[in-house]
Enzyme design. Structure first.
Site, PDB file in Angstrom:
ATOM      1  N   ARG A 153     -18.052  -2.255  17.755  1.00 59.41           N
ATOM      2  CA  ARG A 153     -17.330  -3.533  17.577  1.00 59.41           C
ATOM      3  C   ARG A 153     -16.020  -3.547  18.367  1.00 59.41           C
ATOM      4  NH1 ARG A 153     -17.282  -3.566  12.464  1.00 59.41           N
ATOM      5  NH2 ARG A 153     -19.367  -4.432  12.535  1.00 59.41           N
TER       6      ARG A 153
ATOM      7  N   CYS B 145     -16.441  -8.996   5.532  1.00 63.73           N
ATOM      8  CA  CYS B 145     -15.792  -7.709   5.254  1.00 63.73           C
ATOM      9  C   CYS B 145     -14.501  -7.950   4.475  1.00 63.73           C
ATOM     10  CB  CYS B 145     -15.500  -7.003   6.572  1.00 63.73           C
ATOM     11  SG  CYS B 145     -14.675  -5.425   6.326  1.00 63.73           S
TER      12      CYS B 145
ATOM     13  N   CYS C 259       0.257   0.382  10.329  1.00 58.60           N
ATOM     14  CA  CYS C 259      -0.188  -0.673   9.398  1.00 58.60           C
ATOM     15  C   CYS C 259       0.948  -1.495   8.800  1.00 58.60           C
ATOM     16  CB  CYS C 259      -1.007  -0.043   8.278  1.00 58.60           C
ATOM     17  SG  CYS C 259      -1.696  -1.303   7.176  1.00 58.60           S
TER      18      CYS C 259
ATOM     19  N   CYS D 295       0.313   4.919   6.818  1.00 55.23           N
ATOM     20  CA  CYS D 295      -0.320   4.794   8.144  1.00 55.23           C
ATOM     21  C   CYS D 295       0.645   4.080   9.102  1.00 55.23           C
ATOM     22  CB  CYS D 295      -1.628   4.016   8.027  1.00 55.23           C
ATOM     23  SG  CYS D 295      -2.692   4.617   6.688  1.00 55.23           S
TER      24      CYS D 295
ATOM     25  N   CYS E   2     -19.412   2.271   8.179  1.00 51.70           N
ATOM     26  CA  CYS E   2     -18.671   1.616   9.262  1.00 51.70           C
ATOM     27  C   CYS E   2     -17.436   2.474   9.494  1.00 51.70           C
ATOM     28  CB  CYS E   2     -18.291   0.196   8.867  1.00 51.70           C
ATOM     29  SG  CYS E   2     -17.222  -0.616  10.081  1.00 51.70           S
TER      30      CYS E   2
ATOM     31  N   CYS F  34       0.834  -1.201   0.000  1.00 55.55           N
ATOM     32  CA  CYS F  34       0.000   0.000   0.000  1.00 55.55           C
ATOM     33  C   CYS F  34       0.871   1.255   0.000  1.00 55.55           C
ATOM     34  CB  CYS F  34      -0.918  -0.005   1.221  1.00 55.55           C
ATOM     35  SG  CYS F  34      -2.056   1.401   1.214  1.00 55.55           S
TER      36      CYS F  34
ATOM     37  N   CYS G 247     -19.427  -6.009   3.481  1.00 57.64           N
ATOM     38  CA  CYS G 247     -18.714  -4.777   3.846  1.00 57.64           C
ATOM     39  C   CYS G 247     -17.406  -4.799   3.059  1.00 57.64           C
ATOM     40  CB  CYS G 247     -18.427  -4.785   5.345  1.00 57.64           C
ATOM     41  SG  CYS G 247     -17.429  -3.376   5.903  1.00 57.64           S
TER      42      CYS G 247
HETATM   43  N1  SAM Z   1      -6.656   0.249   3.138  1.00 61.37           N
HETATM   44  C1  SAM Z   1      -7.934   0.600   3.572  1.00 61.37           C
HETATM   45  C2  SAM Z   1      -7.922   1.910   4.308  1.00 61.37           C
HETATM   46  O1  SAM Z   1      -7.126   2.100   5.203  1.00 61.37           O
HETATM   47  O2  SAM Z   1      -8.711   2.753   3.967  1.00 61.37           O
HETATM   48  C3  SAM Z   1      -8.607  -0.443   4.391  1.00 61.37           C
HETATM   49  C4  SAM Z   1      -7.848  -1.364   5.265  1.00 61.37           C
HETATM   50  S1  SAM Z   1      -7.228  -0.696   6.771  1.00 61.37           S
HETATM   51  C5  SAM Z   1      -6.231  -2.014   7.276  1.00 61.37           C
HETATM   52  C6  SAM Z   1      -8.625  -0.656   7.857  1.00 61.37           C
HETATM   53  C7  SAM Z   1      -8.396  -0.154   9.251  1.00 61.37           C
HETATM   54  O3  SAM Z   1      -7.774  -1.155  10.034  1.00 61.37           O
HETATM   55  C8  SAM Z   1      -7.502   1.053   9.434  1.00 61.37           C
HETATM   56  O4  SAM Z   1      -8.135   2.240   9.134  1.00 61.37           O
HETATM   57  C9  SAM Z   1      -7.156   0.955  10.906  1.00 61.37           C
HETATM   58  O5  SAM Z   1      -8.113   1.660  11.674  1.00 61.37           O
HETATM   59  C10 SAM Z   1      -7.226  -0.550  11.178  1.00 61.37           C
HETATM   60  N2  SAM Z   1      -5.890  -1.091  11.423  1.00 61.37           N
HETATM   61  C11 SAM Z   1      -4.911  -1.266  10.513  1.00 61.37           C
HETATM   62  N3  SAM Z   1      -3.795  -1.745  11.101  1.00 61.37           N
HETATM   63  C12 SAM Z   1      -4.075  -1.859  12.416  1.00 61.37           C
HETATM   64  C13 SAM Z   1      -3.317  -2.275  13.539  1.00 61.37           C
HETATM   65  N4  SAM Z   1      -2.035  -2.645  13.431  1.00 61.37           N
HETATM   66  N5  SAM Z   1      -3.913  -2.300  14.747  1.00 61.37           N
HETATM   67  C14 SAM Z   1      -5.205  -1.902  14.875  1.00 61.37           C
HETATM   68  N6  SAM Z   1      -5.963  -1.499  13.846  1.00 61.37           N
HETATM   69  C15 SAM Z   1      -5.411  -1.458  12.637  1.00 61.37           C
HETATM   70  C1  DTB Z   2     -11.247  -2.136  11.240  1.00 62.27           C
HETATM   71  O1  DTB Z   2     -11.551  -1.086  11.845  1.00 62.27           O
HETATM   72  N1  DTB Z   2     -10.433  -3.077  11.723  1.00 62.27           N
HETATM   73  C2  DTB Z   2     -10.243  -4.142  10.750  1.00 62.27           C
HETATM   74  C3  DTB Z   2     -11.255  -3.741   9.631  1.00 62.27           C
HETATM   75  N2  DTB Z   2     -11.699  -2.455  10.043  1.00 62.27           N
HETATM   76  C4  DTB Z   2     -10.852  -3.791   8.229  1.00 62.27           C
HETATM   77  C5  DTB Z   2      -8.845  -4.297  10.334  1.00 62.27           C
HETATM   78  C6  DTB Z   2      -7.892  -4.528  11.494  1.00 62.27           C
HETATM   79  C7  DTB Z   2      -6.524  -4.761  10.946  1.00 62.27           C
HETATM   80  C8  DTB Z   2      -5.524  -5.155  11.975  1.00 62.27           C
HETATM   81  C9  DTB Z   2      -4.155  -5.347  11.396  1.00 62.27           C
HETATM   82  C10 DTB Z   2      -4.075  -6.426  10.369  1.00 62.27           C
HETATM   83  O2  DTB Z   2      -4.598  -7.546  10.591  1.00 62.27           O
HETATM   84  O3  DTB Z   2      -3.452  -6.190   9.329  1.00 62.27           O
HETATM   85 FE1  SF4 Z   3      -2.850   1.242   3.325  1.00 63.42          FE
HETATM   86 FE2  SF4 Z   3      -2.769   0.116   5.713  1.00 63.42          FE
HETATM   87 FE3  SF4 Z   3      -3.211   2.733   5.514  1.00 63.42          FE
HETATM   88 FE4  SF4 Z   3      -5.126   0.963   4.715  1.00 63.42          FE
HETATM   89  S1  SF4 Z   3      -4.369   1.264   6.805  1.00 63.42           S
HETATM   90  S2  SF4 Z   3      -4.431   2.805   3.636  1.00 63.42           S
HETATM   91  S3  SF4 Z   3      -3.817  -0.677   3.937  1.00 63.42           S
HETATM   92  S4  SF4 Z   3      -1.320   1.644   4.901  1.00 63.42           S
END
Ligand code: SAM
Ligand code: DTB
Ligand code: SF4
Length: 343
Positions: A275, A112, A75, A72, A203, A68, A143
């Protein structure tokens, strides 16, 4: 409690009016309540709007993992961080359907699908639309979370039958710049506006435990209450600290503070499914039970989140049974996405 010390939202609530927005100060006043009073108030709000024994189960699948371009800080899928997650292509439809059938057969009612994109390209959106149609045909709610959307893309997903779009605000506006630099807070609000305008349920939640202050946690909840309409589904994630991300060494968030955050979200967003989301593997069954007592009425269900582990389904089934919580069923979710009062 005297009326003057009773934290209450902006404006008077009328039975049929949408729930009011809250200021950060008002949300902070909720945080400051004695713990037992906060939990009791959260339970009262839960019971005013939901069957308190019902819990909604959502299963996650990463349909496009890694690579990606966004940065973030939490992530593991960002190209900016050196993590074990490697970039993959969009998953074939047949594999998505295999996972969706397995989730349904294990008792999930919502499926989802997450993609690590800045925003979907048109060809990708067509393929995701096909996935949505086919997953719905299995009887599941759908979702997706695909990054930023424009208005036409949101309408295309609605036409495909999408039930929910997940797009989180993640944290307070004042802390956001410490976590993400490639996508602005306003970008996120704009996407949420397009999703709502298309008629898709929103959501939207965030992550706690990233080093933000309590005031910033309160400001996130206040921001969520200001969305119009308020999100129908609110994931509260506890940071999963992944090696190689900038937040790998973030300090542990106290579990009582996490439970308080859930209770505060429940009170300030009375109609939402709140959630208990990422981070459950770091919590004992008793700590998870506390979060459910605090008013969460949904979990991510299945052995993995997107790229990180989640509790085993068997353990969740056992925990819910111990607590007398009944997973919602496909027939109950399909009959209505609105939440009827339970009494
Ligand atoms: N890439 C898309 C976006 O960010 O718009 C969707 C996937 S992203 C992984 C969805 C959400 O997962 C993020 O906005 C964040 O709130 C949560 N998330 C991602 N990594 C995480 C982590 N290490 N611990 C907790 N929540 C996480
Ligand atoms: C959300 O708020 N939490 C989920 C879902 N929306 C997509 C994702 C959590 C991701 C946690 C880190 C991972 O597994 O990569
Ligand atoms: Fe990309 Fe992760 Fe950010 Fe979603 S949360 S936009 S997958 S870097």
């Amino acid at each position: 409690m005297s009326p003057s010390s009773d934290p209450s939202p902006l404006g008077a609530a009328v039975a049929t009016a949408p729930p009011p927005a809250w200021t950060t100060a008002q949300v902070l006043a909720l945080y400051a309540l004695p713990f037992n009073d906060l939990i009791q108030r959260a339970q009262t709000v839960l019971r005013d709007h939901f069957d308190p024994h019902d819990i909604q189960l959502s299963s996650l699948l990463s349909i496009k993992t890694g690579g990606c371009p966004e940065d973030c800080g939490y992530c593991p899928q960002s190209v900016h961080h050196d993590t074990p997650v490697k970039a993959e292509k969009l998953m074939p439809l047949a594999d998505v359907l295999t996972a969706a059938r397995a989730a349904r057969d294990q008792g999930a009612t919502r499926f989802c699908m997450g993609a690590a994109w800045k925003r979907p390209k048109e060809r990708d959106l067509e393929r995701v639309a096909e996935m949505i149609r086919e997953v719905k045909a299995l009887g599941l709610e759908t979702c997706v979370t695909l990054g930023m959307l424009d208005a036409a893309q949101a309408r295309a997903l609605k036409t495909a039958g999408l039930d929910y779009y997940n797009h989180n605000l993640d944290t307070a506006p004042t802390f956001y710049g410490r976590i993400v630099s490639t996508r602005s807070y306003q970008d996120r609000l704009d996407t949420l506006t397009h999703v709502s305008a298309s008629g898709i349920n929103v959501c939207c939640g965030g992550i706690v435990g990233m080093g933000e202050s309590r005031e910033q946690r309160a400001a996130l909840i206040a921001q969520l209450t200001m969305l119009s309409p308020q999100p129908q589904s609110v994931p509260i994630n506890r940071l999963v600290r992944v090696a190689g991300t900038p937040l790998a060494d973030a300090a542990d968030l106290d579990v009582l503070e996490f439970a308080r955050t859930i209770a505060v979200a429940r009170i300030a967003l009375p109609l939402a499914r709140v959630r208990l989301s990422a981070g459950r593997t770091d919590l004992s069954p008793a700590e998870q039970a506390l979060c459910l007592l605090a008013g969460a009425n949904s979990i991510f269900y299945g052995d993995t989140l997107l790229t990180t582990p989640n509790p085993e389904s068997n353990a969740d089934v056992e925990l819910l049974a111990q607590l007398g919580l009944r997973p919602d069923t496909l027939s109950s979710t399909l009959s209505s996405t609105a939440h009827a009062p339970c009494r």
